[in-house]
Scaffold this motif. Structure first.
Motif, mmCIF file in Angstrom:
data_model
loop_
_atom_site.group_PDB
_atom_site.id
_atom_site.type_symbol
_atom_site.label_atom_id
_atom_site.label_comp_id
_atom_site.label_asym_id
_atom_site.label_seq_id
_atom_site.Cartn_x
_atom_site.Cartn_y
_atom_site.Cartn_z
ATOM 1 N N GLY A 497 0.832 -1.033 -0.129
ATOM 2 C CA GLY A 497 -0.035 -0.088 -0.038
ATOM 3 C C GLY A 497 0.784 1.371 0.099
ATOM 4 O O GLY A 497 0.730 2.123 1.038
ATOM 5 N N GLY A 498 1.629 1.317 -0.957
ATOM 6 C CA GLY A 498 2.512 2.560 -1.254
ATOM 7 C C GLY A 498 3.695 2.444 -0.543
ATOM 8 O O GLY A 498 4.174 1.815 -0.117
ATOM 9 N N ASP A 499 4.459 3.894 -0.743
ATOM 10 C CA ASP A 499 5.964 3.985 -0.434
ATOM 11 C C ASP A 499 5.951 3.923 0.995
ATOM 12 O O ASP A 499 7.071 3.517 1.574
ATOM 13 C CB ASP A 499 6.281 5.234 -0.990
ATOM 14 C CG ASP A 499 6.559 5.323 -2.382
ATOM 15 O OD1 ASP A 499 6.674 4.227 -3.052
ATOM 16 O OD2 ASP A 499 6.434 6.520 -3.049
ATOM 17 N N GLU A 500 5.019 4.237 1.862
ATOM 18 C CA GLU A 500 5.226 4.168 3.362
ATOM 19 C C GLU A 500 5.324 2.735 3.837
ATOM 20 O O GLU A 500 6.150 2.525 4.526
ATOM 21 C CB GLU A 500 4.072 4.815 4.044
ATOM 22 C CG GLU A 500 4.361 5.047 5.394
ATOM 23 C CD GLU A 500 3.132 5.724 6.354
ATOM 24 O OE1 GLU A 500 2.914 5.791 7.310
ATOM 25 O OE2 GLU A 500 2.043 5.921 5.468
ATOM 26 N N VAL A 501 4.525 1.796 3.113
ATOM 27 C CA VAL A 501 4.680 0.487 3.531
ATOM 28 C C VAL A 501 5.918 0.065 3.186
ATOM 29 O O VAL A 501 6.851 -1.031 3.645
ATOM 30 C CB VAL A 501 3.644 -0.247 2.991
ATOM 31 C CG1 VAL A 501 3.582 -1.763 3.132
ATOM 32 C CG2 VAL A 501 2.204 -0.006 3.855
ATOM 33 N N VAL A 502 6.478 0.152 1.817
ATOM 34 C CA VAL A 502 7.794 -0.095 1.435
ATOM 35 C C VAL A 502 8.812 0.296 2.371
ATOM 36 O O VAL A 502 9.675 -0.264 2.733
ATOM 37 C CB VAL A 502 8.067 0.392 -0.041
ATOM 38 C CG1 VAL A 502 9.526 0.215 -0.378
ATOM 39 C CG2 VAL A 502 7.067 -0.070 -0.910
ATOM 40 N N ASP A 503 8.661 1.593 2.688
ATOM 41 C CA ASP A 503 9.778 2.093 3.654
ATOM 42 C C ASP A 503 9.999 1.249 5.188
ATOM 43 O O ASP A 503 10.774 1.015 5.787
ATOM 44 C CB ASP A 503 9.507 3.406 4.020
ATOM 45 C CG ASP A 503 9.781 4.351 2.648
ATOM 46 O OD1 ASP A 503 10.511 3.799 1.942
ATOM 47 O OD2 ASP A 503 9.412 5.375 2.497
ATOM 48 N N LEU A 504 8.507 0.827 5.613
ATOM 49 C CA LEU A 504 8.392 0.220 6.662
ATOM 50 C C LEU A 504 9.041 -1.265 6.781
ATOM 51 O O LEU A 504 9.024 -1.952 7.551
ATOM 52 C CB LEU A 504 6.942 -0.023 7.286
ATOM 53 C CG LEU A 504 6.346 1.438 7.657
ATOM 54 C CD1 LEU A 504 4.843 1.198 7.623
ATOM 55 C CD2 LEU A 504 6.842 1.859 8.980
ATOM 56 N N GLY A 505 9.259 -1.810 5.568
ATOM 57 C CA GLY A 505 9.892 -3.187 5.392
ATOM 58 C C GLY A 505 8.931 -4.026 4.296
ATOM 59 O O GLY A 505 9.372 -5.169 4.553
ATOM 60 N N GLY A 506 7.573 -3.576 4.040
ATOM 61 C CA GLY A 506 6.990 -4.347 3.367
ATOM 62 C C GLY A 506 6.006 -5.344 4.180
ATOM 63 O O GLY A 506 5.854 -5.359 5.340
ATOM 64 N N LEU A 507 5.572 -6.508 3.509
ATOM 65 C CA LEU A 507 4.470 -7.444 4.085
ATOM 66 C C LEU A 507 5.153 -8.400 4.937
ATOM 67 O O LEU A 507 6.338 -8.972 4.591
ATOM 68 C CB LEU A 507 3.876 -8.178 3.056
ATOM 69 C CG LEU A 507 2.778 -9.229 3.230
ATOM 70 C CD1 LEU A 507 1.576 -8.683 4.158
ATOM 71 C CD2 LEU A 507 2.186 -9.996 2.212
#
Length: 761
Positions: A497-507
Motif C-alpha cells: 500500500g504505497g511507499d510508506e509500507v515499502v519504507d516500513l519493510g513491506g509485508l
C-alpha cells in the motif's frame, strides 16, 4: 520491412542457433527486443495479420515461436497496457515448447499463459487452459480477452452453470478456459453418449495447466465420478453415538501418522456390548465395516479442519487449497458416516457409471504444458507421471525478502502466544501482516485472539471466500492484518500500500505451522517480496503439530524448551524438515501405487471405449447378435420395420449392455482393490494379484455383452424406432450427476487389522 523478413534477419545472427536446452530462449531475448521497434510501426490490423502468418502447416519451430512472442508482446502492450517482461517472454517460450514453467508469485504467469495459449492456437491447435476453479478460469479469460482479440484468436470459457449446448460451443473455440474438474466431468458424460450430436469435447489436443503442481501432483489421484440411479445412502445413526462414548486412551488406537485408527480389545468388547452383545467377527461381521467407518469419522475426520457444516450439509475442505472443495464427497460410506455424526440429512448417492482421475484426464491430451510458482520440488514426479521437464524462470527483479529460521515451541499454546506477540510488534510499526494457517479452526482461533487484543483482522477461509479478491487487495495496506488458510491457488497478488509500507519493510508473512509440503510453505512465503518488494517471512511451529508427531524422537525435545516454551535444540529444525520429506515421500509412493493400479484399468477402459465407438459407427457386434438370435426373428423384424430400424435397435441394445457391463466391471475392480493389499498377508504381490484377477474378469466382458444383447433381441419387441428397451425393463438413469471423491479410506492399516484378529482370537 516485412515482419517475417525482419525476424529472419535477426535469427540468422551469429550465436542465435538453437541449443539443445532451454538456453535457446535466453539467447532469443535480444533478437525479440531488436524487433520491437519495427513491430511498433505496424497498425493493429497489420499486427493481427502478422500473428496469423507466423505458423505454417508443419510442426512449429523455435524460430516461429520466437517470432510470435515478439508480436504477442506488442499486442499485450497495446491491448492491456502491459509490456511483457523478459521473464514473461521466457515463460511463454517455455510453455510453447511443452515445459512446466516455474515463475515466482507476482511475476505475471497469467499473461505468459495467455500469450502461449494464443501461440498454440495460431499454430492450428485446440487449447484448454485449465485452472483450479471456475472463478479463476472465468476471470483469466475476461482479463486476457483484449489480448486475444488483438491477436485474432477467439476464446470462450465454461463453469458449472454452463448449459450443454454452450459447452459444445466453448470447447470448439481455439482457446477454452475451464476448471479442471468441469472438463473431466464432460469427458465422463461424453463416454455415454448415443448420438454424435451430444458430444461436448471433440478433441483433447493441448492443455495448459495453471497451478500445475497443485493439479498435476496434489490432486492427481482425485477421482472424478459420473453417477446415476440416485438414492439415499443410509447409515446406522446409532453407531456415531456409540463411538463418541468410547475412551480414546482405552478403546481405540490412532496410528502415529494419524492415517489409521483401530479398536483395541477393550474397545471391541465395548462396541459389541452396546450393540446388544453381537459378534462383529462372527454372525454380525457385516456390521464391522460400518463400525470401522464410524470410528474413522469420529477420530480422524474433524469439523472445521477436514469439513464444514454449511446450511445443514457437509462441505469438504481442500487441504491443498484451504477452501471448500466444490462438488466433492468422500467414498466408502464415510460421507454417510460423517453426515450421521453431525446429524445432518444424508445426501444422495448412486451407482458409479464411470470415473477418471485428474492424472488420467491430463494424460489424455496430446501436448501438456503448465505454470506454477513451485515446480522444482516435484520435478521428478512431473517427469515420471507426465514426461514433463521444468523451465525455471528467474524473477524479473531479484527477491530481497528476508526468510527467517523457524521458531519452534514445545506446545501449541506457547506457539500461539509467541505468534500473537510477533503480530502485535509488526502491527504497532504499521507493517501489514499475513498469517497462514492449516485449517479453518486455526484461522478462527488466532483471529479471535488478535481481536481480543483490539487488532482488526480480516479472515479468509473456506467458510467465506466470496470476499477473497477484496480481502487480498487490502492485505498489503498499512497496519492490515489478514488471517488466511492455504494461499496456493488464490490467483491474486498482494500489492503493498504505497511507499510508506515499502519504507516500513513491506509485508510480513507468518506461517502458523508448516504445511505437509514444502511447496505450500513456499507458496505462502511468495506472497511477500513480489517484484523486488521488501518483505519477510517466518514460520511458528510446535511439537504438537502433525508434522512433528510423525517423528517420535521430536517429543524428547520438549525438555530443551526455555521459559517461553521455545525449543532451540539444534536437532529441532532438521527433524521438522525430515518429517516434511517423509510425508512428501509417502505421497509420491501413494501416487505411484495409484498409478500402477490404474494402468490396467485405463487399458481396459480404452478397449471398451473403442468397442463402443465401433458399435455406434461401424455396426460392431451386430453380426454376432444376429447369428446368435432365434431363427428368423431379425429377418422378420427387417421385413416389418425396415433394415435401418432393426440395426438402430441392435445398436442401442449393444450400447446399453456394454455400458451396463462396464458399470459392473468397475464395481468389481473397486471392490477388488479395496481388499487387495490383504493379499500381502499371503505373501502375494498386491499389484500382480490385482492384474491377474482383473484380467480374468475382463476376459468375459465382450461375450457377456453379446449374450445379454442376444437375450434382449429374443425377448424384446422391435418397432419402427428399433427395440422397445424401456418396455423390456432396460432403463438408463433418468439423470446423471457428477462429483469428486477422495481416495479410498481404510479404517485400519494391515498391521492393526491383523492385531485385531489376534485379540479377537
Amino acid at each position: 520491412m516485412a515482419v517475417g523478413t525482419l525476424f529472419s534477419r535477426l535469427l540468422n545472427r551469429p550465436g542465435a542457433a538453437a541449443s539443445s536446452s532451454f538456453r535457446w530462449a535466453h539467447a532469443a531475448l535480444k533478437q525479440i527486443g531488436d524487433a520491437e521497434k519495427e513491430l511498433k510501426k505496424l497498425s493493429d490490423d497489420e499486427l493481427r495479420d502478422a500473428a496469423g502468418d507466423v505458423y505454417g502447416d508443419g510442426e512449429p519451430t523455435r524460430a516461429q515461436h520466437i517470432e510470435f512472442v515478439g508480436i504477442a508482446r506488442e499486442a499485450g502492450r497495446r491491448a492491456l497496457d502491459e509490456r511483457a517482461f523478459d521473464t514473461q517472454i521466457l515463460g511463454t517460450l517455455g510453455l510453447l515448447s511443452g515445459h512446466v514453467v516455474e515463475m515466482a508469485t507476482g511475476e505475471g504467469k497469467t499473461l505468459a499463459g495467455a500469450m502461449a495459449a494464443a501461440g498454440w492456437a495460431l499454430a492450428g491447435r485446440s487449447v484448454h487452459v485449465l485452472s483450479v476453479n471456475d472463478y479463476l478460469a472465468g476471470r483469466d479469460r475476461e482479463w486476457m480477452l483484449p489480448l486475444h482479440e488483438m491477436l485474432g484468436v477467439a476464446t470462450d470459457s465454461i463453469d458449472q452453470n454452463t448449459p450443454a449446448d454452450d459447452r459444445q460451443r466453448a470447447y470448439a473455440a481455439p482457446i477454452c478456459y475451464a476448471a479442471v474438474n468441469e472438463v473431466g466431468f464432460d469427458l465422463l458424460r461424453d463416454r455415454f453418449i448415443e448420438r454424435d450430436a451430444d458430444q461436448r469435447i471433440e478433441e483433447f489436443d493441448v492443455v495448459l495447466v495453471d497451478e500445475a503442481d497443485s493439479i498435476l501432483i496434489d490432486e492427481a489421484r482425485v477421482p472424478l465420478v459420473l453417477a446415476g440411479s440416485t438414492n439415499t445412502e443410509a447409515f446406522d445413526a446409532e453407531l456415531p453415538r456409540i463411538i463418541a462414548e468410547l475412551d480414546p486412551d482405552v478403546h481405540y488406537e490412532v496410528s502415529p501418522d494419524n492415517r489409521a485408527v483401530s479398536l483395541t480389545g477393550a474397545g471391541l468388547d465395548a462396541v459389541e456390548e452396546r450393540l446388544g452383545g453381537i459378534d462383529l467377527y462372527g454372525d454380525d461381521s457385516d456390521r464391522l465395516s460400518a463400525v470401522n467407518i464410524a470410528l474413522y469419522a469420529h477420530a480422524l475426520v474433524h469439523r472445521d479442519v477436514d469439513y464444514l457444516v454449511v446450511d445443514g450439509q457437509i462441505r469438504l475442505v481442500s487441504d491443498s487449497r484451504g477452501r471448500v472443495a466444490q462438488l466433492q464427497r468422500w467414498p466408502d460410506g464415510l460421507q454417510a458416516a460423517v453426515e450421521a455424526k453431525e446429524e445432518v440429512s444424508a445426501t444422495a448417492s448412486g451407482e458409479i457409471l464411470d470415473s477418471i482421475t485428474v492424472e488420467e484426464l491430463i494424460n489424455s491430451y496430446r501436448s501438456i504444458c503448465g505454470m506454477t510458482g513451485t515446480a522444482v520440488a516435484v520435478g521428478e514426479d512431473l517427469r515420471e507421471f507426465y514426461g514433463l521437464e521444468i523451465a525455471v524462470i528467474d524473477p524479473n527483479v531479484p527477491c530481497v525478502r528476508d526468510d527467517e529460521e523457524d521458531r519452534i515451541y514445545a506446545t501449541t499454546a506457547a506457539k500461539d502466544k509467541a505468534l500473537i506477540s510477533e503480530v502485535r510488534k509488526h502491527h504497532r510499526l504499521g507493517r501489514p501482516v499475513l498469517i497462514g494457517t492449516r485449517s479453518v479452526a486455526d484461522s478462527e482461533r488466532l483471529a479471535e485472539q488478535l481481536t481480543s487484543r483490539r487488532i482488526d483482522v480480516e479472515v479468509l477461509n473456506a467458510k467465506d471466500d466470496k470476499r477473497e479478491a477484496e480481502i487480498i487487495a487490502k492485505a498489503g495496506a498499512k497496519s492490515a492484518v489478514t488471517v488466511s488458510t492455504q494461499m496456493a491457488g488464490r490467483g491474486t497478488d498482494i500489492r503493498l500500500g504505497g511507499d510508506e509500507v515499502v519504507d516500513l519493510g513491506g509485508l510480513v508473512v507468518i506461517g502458523a505451522g508448516r504445511y505437509h509440503s514444502s511447496r505450500l510453505d513456499d507458496q505462502l512465503r511468495g506472497r511477500s517480496g513480489r517484484q523486488g518488494d521488501p518483505g519477510s517471512s517466518v514460520f511458528f511451529t510446535s511439537l504438537d503439530d502433525d508434522l512433528f508427531r510423525r517423528v517420535p524422537e521430536a517429543s524428547r525435545l520438549a525438555d530443551a524448551a526455555d521459559e517461553s516454551g521455545r525449543v532451540t535444540h539444534r536437532r529441532a529444525a532438521p527433524l521438522l524438515e525430515h518429517a516434511q520429506r517423509i510425508l512428501e515421500g509417502e505421497n509420491t509412493a501413494i501416487h505411484r501405487d495409484t498409478w500402477r493400479f490404474n494402468q490396467l484399468v485405463q487399458k481396459q477402459r480404452s478397449l471398451v471405449l473403442d468397442k463402443r465407438e465401433g458399435i455406434r459407427h461401424d455396426g460392431v457386434g451386430q453380426s454376432e447378435v444376429i447369428e446368435g438370435a432365434r431363427d428368423s426373428i431379425v429377418d422378420d423384424a427387417i421385413e416389418e420395420f425396415g433394415e435401418a430400424a432393426v440395426h438402430a435397435g441392435l445398436r442401442d441394445a449393444l450400447l446399453f449392455h456394454l455400458d451396463e457391463r462396464w458399470v459392473e466391471h468397475l464395481e468389481f475392480l473397486n471392490d477388488l482393490r479395496e481388499g487387495i493389499h490383504l493379499r500381502s498377508l499371503a505373501r502375494e504381490k498386491p499389484h500382480e494379484a490385482f492384474n491377474i484377477e482383473s484380467i480374468k474378469a475382463f476376459e468375459t466382458f465382450w461375450p457377456d455383452v453379446l449374450s445379454s444383447t442376444i437375450d434382449t433381441v429374443n425377448n424384446a419387441e422391435f418397432n419402427e424406432n428399433g427395440i422397445d428397451l424401456v418396455g423390456h425393463g432396460m432403463r438408463r438413469p433418468s439423470s446423471t450427476w457428477t462429483y469428486l471423491t477422495t481416495e479410498s479410506v481404510s479404517s485400519s492399516d494391515i498391521e492393526s487389522f491383523v492385531r485385531r484378529l489376534g485379540k479377537k482370537g
